[in-house]
Design a protein around this motif. Structure first.
Motif, PDB file in Angstrom:
ATOM      1  N   MET A   1       0.691  -1.230  -0.089  1.00 14.93           N
ATOM      2  CA  MET A   1      -0.062   0.217   0.257  1.00 14.93           C
ATOM      3  C   MET A   1       1.436   1.316  -0.144  1.00 14.93           C
ATOM      4  O   MET A   1       0.586   2.318  -0.389  1.00 14.93           O
ATOM      5  CB  MET A   1      -0.581   0.085   1.199  1.00 14.93           C
ATOM      6  N   LEU A   2       2.199   1.482   0.728  1.00 23.47           N
ATOM      7  CA  LEU A   2       2.424   2.483   0.863  1.00 23.47           C
ATOM      8  C   LEU A   2       3.644   2.483  -0.492  1.00 23.47           C
ATOM      9  O   LEU A   2       3.697   3.910  -0.846  1.00 23.47           O
ATOM     10  CB  LEU A   2       4.195   1.868   1.722  1.00 23.47           C
ATOM     11  N   GLY A   3       3.424   1.105  -1.375  1.00 28.53           N
ATOM     12  CA  GLY A   3       4.740   1.100  -2.549  1.00 28.53           C
ATOM     13  C   GLY A   3       3.827   2.089  -3.460  1.00 28.53           C
ATOM     14  O   GLY A   3       3.366   2.627  -4.067  1.00 28.53           O
ATOM     15  N   LYS A   4       1.733   2.060  -3.024  1.00 31.78           N
ATOM     16  CA  LYS A   4       1.177   2.678  -4.508  1.00 31.78           C
ATOM     17  C   LYS A   4       1.353   4.134  -4.137  1.00 31.78           C
ATOM     18  O   LYS A   4       0.557   4.656  -4.904  1.00 31.78           O
ATOM     19  CB  LYS A   4      -0.218   1.645  -3.688  1.00 31.78           C
ATOM     20  N   LEU A   5       1.387   4.249  -2.940  1.00 30.92           N
ATOM     21  CA  LEU A   5       1.160   5.870  -2.306  1.00 30.92           C
ATOM     22  C   LEU A   5       2.615   6.490  -3.157  1.00 30.92           C
ATOM     23  O   LEU A   5       2.718   7.610  -2.950  1.00 30.92           O
ATOM     24  CB  LEU A   5       1.328   6.091  -1.109  1.00 30.92           C
ATOM     25  N   GLY A   6       3.694   5.377  -3.523  1.00 32.20           N
ATOM     26  CA  GLY A   6       5.369   6.396  -3.832  1.00 32.20           C
ATOM     27  C   GLY A   6       6.177   5.809  -3.168  1.00 32.20           C
ATOM     28  O   GLY A   6       7.021   7.032  -3.074  1.00 32.20           O
ATOM     29  N   TYR A   7       5.626   5.632  -2.152  1.00 29.78           N
ATOM     30  CA  TYR A   7       7.188   5.385  -0.252  1.00 29.78           C
ATOM     31  C   TYR A   7       7.643   3.625  -0.802  1.00 29.78           C
ATOM     32  O   TYR A   7       7.097   2.936  -0.655  1.00 29.78           O
ATOM     33  CB  TYR A   7       6.172   5.765   0.660  1.00 29.78           C
ATOM     34  N   THR A   8       8.951   3.778  -0.302  1.00 29.60           N
ATOM     35  CA  THR A   8       9.455   2.898   0.095  1.00 29.60           C
ATOM     36  C   THR A   8       9.726   2.422   1.627  1.00 29.60           C
ATOM     37  O   THR A   8       9.510   3.668   2.016  1.00 29.60           O
ATOM     38  CB  THR A   8      10.988   2.574  -0.345  1.00 29.60           C
ATOM     39  N   ALA A   9       9.673   1.365   2.103  1.00 27.74           N
ATOM     40  CA  ALA A   9      10.189   1.132   3.674  1.00 27.74           C
ATOM     41  C   ALA A   9      10.571  -0.333   3.523  1.00 27.74           C
ATOM     42  O   ALA A   9      10.531  -1.272   3.248  1.00 27.74           O
ATOM     43  CB  ALA A   9       8.498   1.376   4.065  1.00 27.74           C
ATOM     44  N   THR A  10      10.851   0.007   5.346  1.00 30.85           N
ATOM     45  CA  THR A  10      11.869  -1.281   6.182  1.00 30.85           C
ATOM     46  C   THR A  10      11.230  -1.996   7.046  1.00 30.85           C
ATOM     47  O   THR A  10      10.334  -0.866   7.896  1.00 30.85           O
ATOM     48  CB  THR A  10      12.912  -0.617   6.642  1.00 30.85           C
ATOM     49  N   THR A  11      11.215  -3.015   6.782  1.00 30.85           N
ATOM     50  CA  THR A  11      10.126  -3.949   7.694  1.00 30.85           C
ATOM     51  C   THR A  11      10.901  -4.515   8.629  1.00 30.85           C
ATOM     52  O   THR A  11      12.196  -5.101   8.585  1.00 30.85           O
ATOM     53  CB  THR A  11       9.146  -4.940   6.980  1.00 30.85           C
ATOM     54  N   VAL A  12      10.867  -4.296   9.771  1.00 29.24           N
ATOM     55  CA  VAL A  12      10.682  -5.317  11.217  1.00 29.24           C
ATOM     56  C   VAL A  12       9.889  -5.955  11.655  1.00 29.24           C
ATOM     57  O   VAL A  12       8.704  -6.063  12.051  1.00 29.24           O
ATOM     58  CB  VAL A  12      11.923  -4.658  12.472  1.00 29.24           C
ATOM     59  N   TRP A  13      10.553  -7.059  12.946  1.00 28.11           N
ATOM     60  CA  TRP A  13       9.416  -7.902  13.241  1.00 28.11           C
ATOM     61  C   TRP A  13       8.974  -8.001  14.685  1.00 28.11           C
ATOM     62  O   TRP A  13       8.279  -8.477  15.490  1.00 28.11           O
ATOM     63  CB  TRP A  13      10.174  -9.383  13.064  1.00 28.11           C
ATOM     64  N   ASN A  14       9.544  -7.053  15.980  1.00 25.75           N
ATOM     65  CA  ASN A  14       9.527  -6.671  16.735  1.00 25.75           C
ATOM     66  C   ASN A  14       9.583  -5.385  17.616  1.00 25.75           C
ATOM     67  O   ASN A  14      10.752  -4.755  16.825  1.00 25.75           O
ATOM     68  CB  ASN A  14       9.611  -7.744  18.346  1.00 25.75           C
ATOM     69  N   GLY A  15       9.660  -5.467  18.828  1.00 25.69           N
ATOM     70  CA  GLY A  15       9.904  -3.781  19.284  1.00 25.69           C
ATOM     71  C   GLY A  15      11.029  -3.709  19.559  1.00 25.69           C
ATOM     72  O   GLY A  15      12.372  -2.811  19.852  1.00 25.69           O
ATOM     73  N   ASN A  16      12.118  -4.896  20.111  1.00 25.92           N
ATOM     74  CA  ASN A  16      13.410  -4.979  20.133  1.00 25.92           C
ATOM     75  C   ASN A  16      14.071  -4.355  19.032  1.00 25.92           C
ATOM     76  O   ASN A  16      15.310  -3.421  18.792  1.00 25.92           O
ATOM     77  CB  ASN A  16      13.814  -5.889  20.484  1.00 25.92           C
ATOM     78  N   GLU A  17      13.705  -5.159  17.843  1.00 18.70           N
ATOM     79  CA  GLU A  17      14.153  -4.828  16.444  1.00 18.70           C
ATOM     80  C   GLU A  17      13.839  -3.270  16.022  1.00 18.70           C
ATOM     81  O   GLU A  17      15.125  -2.420  15.106  1.00 18.70           O
ATOM     82  CB  GLU A  17      13.754  -5.921  15.634  1.00 18.70           C
ATOM     83  N   VAL A  18      13.158  -2.898  16.521  1.00 17.45           N
ATOM     84  CA  VAL A  18      12.450  -1.037  16.341  1.00 17.45           C
ATOM     85  C   VAL A  18      13.457  -0.458  17.055  1.00 17.45           C
ATOM     86  O   VAL A  18      13.792   0.254  16.227  1.00 17.45           O
ATOM     87  CB  VAL A  18      11.078  -0.724  16.705  1.00 17.45           C
TER      88      VAL A  18
END
Length: 880
Positions: free
Chosen positions: A773-790
């Motif tokens: 969905m972010l890609g459809k809006l023209g943005y790229t994003a990084t993903t993490v799996w939990n709060g520690n990784e944030v």
């Protein structure tokens, strides 16, 4: 010679018949002759006079003056002497005579020959003079010693005379007043009365005059106006006295009567005239100028008390005491309570000649008495009809009284219980604690949890102990005992219901989270599929059906959760400014395409008196409008839908608006109106109905409208279709700055920026959906799996926006957000958006209060994500 004789005869005639007394006296003082009138004045015959000396008949007090005169004249002094002197007549009477004496001398040598005396009797004149002198001396004696102030003035107030008593009364000399009007010495408030006394023949006037030392003295003056034949005032005579002490006494008496709300009156039986004090007139609220006779007194008594008044009055005429209370009906129909005392004076025949009375306004005291009586009656009723047992004790613990419930609780009658010790029913130990631990009654109350019945069984009770306080002293205690046998059963049932309700809430929260998580994947992926261009028509139709079914399922879940939250009483309204016309327009945009598909005409009318800016919960109002307008669109197949907003009531603080949504659809039978707002009620049977829905929209709308202090109802129309009306109260207080901010946020924003975005999500499908969905809006994003990784990612990279899932392993989203806020400097804070399947009412507010910057609920949509990013960019511009 003949001529000389004739002249002699003329002079003889003149001498004899002259109107005054004439006599000749020798230089030695001997009477030579006297004419008849002189003899009459002196009381002697001429023959008797010539044998007497001038001094022989002179009053002793005048002899010395006569001798001095004769020596002076004979020695060459004045030849003429005028005097008023007294002579002693032959009969011993004294006569006052005006004497004119001249000396006749010899023409040749100038030697004295004799005296000629001309005499006029002035005794009457002298008597008048002496009377006047005596009167004047008496007047001077009176005016010089009288305590009153005597004066007379001209019509214009000029003083012509004022008595010497002014010195002692006012400290002035009479000369200070004579020739002046002295108006400047009168008290300004009394000058009018003084002038009225001068020109209107007022007998008595009371006024104040300034003493020489500056203080004012009260005078009571009796005036007499002297007029001429034409009635014109010539002079004003006044006799005044100092009444300062009397006035002070009267004022003190009046003040005392005023404080005591006491008035006095007198009945003159001979003239049948009643005289009242000023307080009396005020108590009865009647005109002081009104003349009152005895028969008028009865009219001052309340009609219902007049017969009793006459009875007391008749007894008073027989000599009995009159001291009674009556009511008075005021002109405004209010009631005053009066205490009237009467004393009657009788003559020797027993006939009343004077009646003296006092009237005291005892309304306030009576109100207290009535209030006390009412309190006693309330207490009696409270004790008699109370559902709890009430037992009163003295300071020894003996029962004084009790009510019927206490009889039932103990099995004994009130008569049997009076005098018994309360320890019989609660135990000696508890009684000792009541009497000894008065300052810790709460602890004692907890110990008394049962009452002993006469049949030896115990009744479970909830006890309250209250001290009986009279004149700030404790004189006993109340024991109030509630039989809680049935309540205990209800309490157990209540605890069970609360546990079930808690389980239901936990279940709804769990279901919300568990269902929304997979729904996010279903709706998000179908939303992405619909955005691609590779689908053929059949595929697009299938995907659309999946998407629509998912959204329908989500709407049903939202409605169920929404209704549950409202019914639990935990819904709170937001109070913020919004624009009514924009809200209506945004709501109708939702149904615009559907209305076009069905060829429906939609019209909006907003009363010009509806303020542009109002304060209230715009989201809840929008929710109601969507439900009601949505039903109108759903059940209307042709024709039109009209929406109108009217201003029904407005003041400086509040506005009541009425919303009317009218359609030309299938209509609603009148007998169905009553159930329209019941949860899960649907007009068509679920097996045959053509329209989808949960049947909760109107039920939720009704509860939301009632939360906003309004009402909602349905009406049938003559043209067919249905009409829904609802009212809502808003605060009429627009915050200009807030609205300007809201306007700026609602403007279209076309500027795009490159944002660094981090997605924190433990569900792989949800990660993919959000990233696409972010890609459809023209943005790229990084993903993490939990709060520690944030936290680790944020330590190496500065992110603009973090989409933070709440439920994650190891460290949840809230904990991770708080760590970031604590470790990063404010300039590096990311914009953290809570992404969660928890969508109960109040969840958004809770997450924002716990550190999140924004909130979106699953299932996600491209529009919701776009809205969040636009809000972030707008806020970034404002603070940059």
């Amino acid at each position: 010679m003949q001529n000389l004789n004739d002249q002699h005869d003329v002079f003889a005639q003149l001498y004899t018949h002259a109107p005054i007394g004439i006599a000749l006296v020798s230089t030695e003082g001997r009477w030579l002759n006297a004419n008849p009138l002189a003899c009459e004045i002196l009381g002697y015959t001429e023959e008797e006079l010539v044998n007497l000396d001038f001094m022989d008949i002179t009053h002793p007090d005048d002899i010395q003056a006569n001798q001095a005169f004769r020596r002076d004249v004979l020695n060459g002094g004045s030849a003429i002497y005028k005097s008023e002197k007294r002579y002693i007549q032959k009969n011993g009477n004294t006569v006052w005579v005006s004497v004119h004496i001249s000396l006749v001398r010899d023409e040749t040598n100038g030697s004295p020959l004799y005296f000629i005396a001309h005499m006029i009797d002035i005794s009457e004149k002298k008597t008048i003079e002496f009377d006047l002198l005596e009167t004047k001396e008496l007047y001077d004696l009176i005016t010089g010693n009288v305590l009153d102030l005597i004066s007379y003035n001209t019509p214009d107030g000029i003083s012509r005379y004022i008595s010497p008593s002014i010195r002692d009364l006012l400290g002035y000399e009479p000369e200070d007043f004579i020739g002046k009007n002295n108006f400047d010495l009168y008290h300004p408030d009394d000058l009018k009365e003084i002038l009225a006394a001068t020109y209107k023949d007022i007998d008595v006037a009371t006024y104040r005059v300034r003493h020489r030392d500056g203080r004012y003295i009260w005078f009571e003056t009796t005036f007499k106006t002297i007029r001429d034949e034409q009635g014109i005032v010539q002079k004003v005579i006044g006799i005044g006295r100092d009444i300062t002490e009397r006035k002070n006494y009267e004022d003190n008496l009046a003040e005392a009567q005023d404080i005591a709300s006491l008035g006095s009156w007198e009945w003159d039986t001979l003239n049948n005239k009643v005289t009242m004090s000023q307080n009396c007139y005020e108590i009865f609220n009647i005109n002081p100028e009104k003349i009152i006779a005895n028969e008028d007194l009865i009219k001052l008594i309340h009609p219902d008390d007049q017969e009793r008044y006459w009875d007391c009055f008749t007894k008073a005429l027989k000599g009995e005491e009159f001291n009674c209370e009556f009511r008075n009906l005021q002109p405004d129909r209010t009631i005053k309570y009066l205490n009237i005392r009467i004393s009657i004076k009788f003559d020797e025949k027993g006939t009343p000649i004077k009646m003296l009375g006092t009237t005291q306004d005892v309304t306030e005291r009576k109100k207290v008495e009535l209030s006390l009586e009412e309190s006693v009656q309330r207490y009696t009723s409270l004790k008699k009809y109370n559902h709890d047992a009430i037992i009163s004790l003295d300071l020894k613990g003996s029962i004084i009284n009790c009510n019927a419930v206490a009889e039932k609780l103990t099995g004994l009658s009130t008569r049997e219980m009076i005098g018994m010790s309360i320890s019989t029913f609660i135990g000696a130990e508890n009684l000792n604690k009541i009497l000894s631990e008065a300052n810790n009654i709460t602890q004692v109350e907890r110990n008394i949890n049962e009452i002993k019945h006469k049949n030896s069984h115990f009744v479970e009770v909830l006890t309250t102990i209250a001290p009986i306080i009279v004149n700030k002293e404790t004189v006993g205690y109340y024991i109030i005992a509630k039989d809680i046998t049935e309540q205990k059963k209800l309490l157990i049932a209540k605890e069970a219901a609360e546990k079930m309700n808690k389980a239901k809430s936990e279940f709804l929260a769990m279901m919300s989270h568990e269902i929304r998580t997979p729904m996010n994947g279903v709706i998000g992926m179908t939303d992405l599929l619909l955005q691609t261009t590779q689908l053929d028509e059949q595929q697009k139709e299938y995907v659309t059906i999946i998407n629509k079914s998912g959204e329908t399922l989500l709407t049903l879940i939202n409605d169920i959760l929404d209704l549950s939250k409202i019914e639990s009483g935990k819904t709170e309204l937001v109070d913020e400014p919004f624009q009514m016309r924009e809200l209506i327009a945004e709501t109708l945009d939702i149904f615009y395409h559907k209305a076009i598909e069905k060829n429906l005409e939609m019209t909006v009318t907003i009363d010009e008196n509806v303020p542009k800016v109002l304060n209230g919960d715009s989201n809840r109002l929008r929710q109601v409008l969507i439900n009601v307008v949505g039903n109108a669109v759903k059940f209307t197949y042709s024709g039109s839908i009209s929406i109108s907003v009217q201003n029904m009531f407005a003041d400086k603080d509040r506005v009541q608006c009425q919303f009317t949504i009218q359609d030309t659809g299938i209509g609603i039978p009148p007998e169905k109106h009553l159930h329209l707002f019941d949860p899960f009620y649907q007009l068509e049977h679920f097996m045959t109905r053509k329209q989808e829905g949960s049947g909760l929209g109107l039920a939720i709308s009704k509860r939301l409208v009632e939360l906003m202090n309004g009402q909602i109802w349905a009406e049938s129309t003559d043209e067919g279709g249905a009409s829904f009306r609802f009212t809502v109260f808003f605060r009429n207080e627009a915050h200009k700055d807030s609205m300007q901010q809201a306007d700026s946020q609602s403007e279209s924003r076309t500027e795009t920026q490159t944002l660094k975005i981090l997605i924190a999500e433990d569900n792989e499908v949800n990660q993919l959906v959000l990233k696409k969905m972010l890609g459809k809006l023209g943005y790229t994003a990084t993903t993490v799996w939990n709060g520690n990784e944030v936290i680790q990612a944020a330590a190496y990279e500065s992110y603009d926006v973090i989409f933070m899932d709440i439920e994650m392993p190891e460290m949840n989203g809230l904990e991770a957000a708080n760590v970031l806020k604590e470790t990063l400097i404010p300039e590096k804070y990311p914009y953290i958006v809570a992404v969660t399947a928890n969508a109960l009412i109040g969840d958004r507010e809770r997450y924002l209060s716990e550190g999140m910057d924004d909130y979106i609920s699953k299932p996600l949509s491209i529009s919701s994500i776009s809205s969040v990013l636009e809000k972030f960019q707008t806020s970034k511009k404002q603070y940059s």
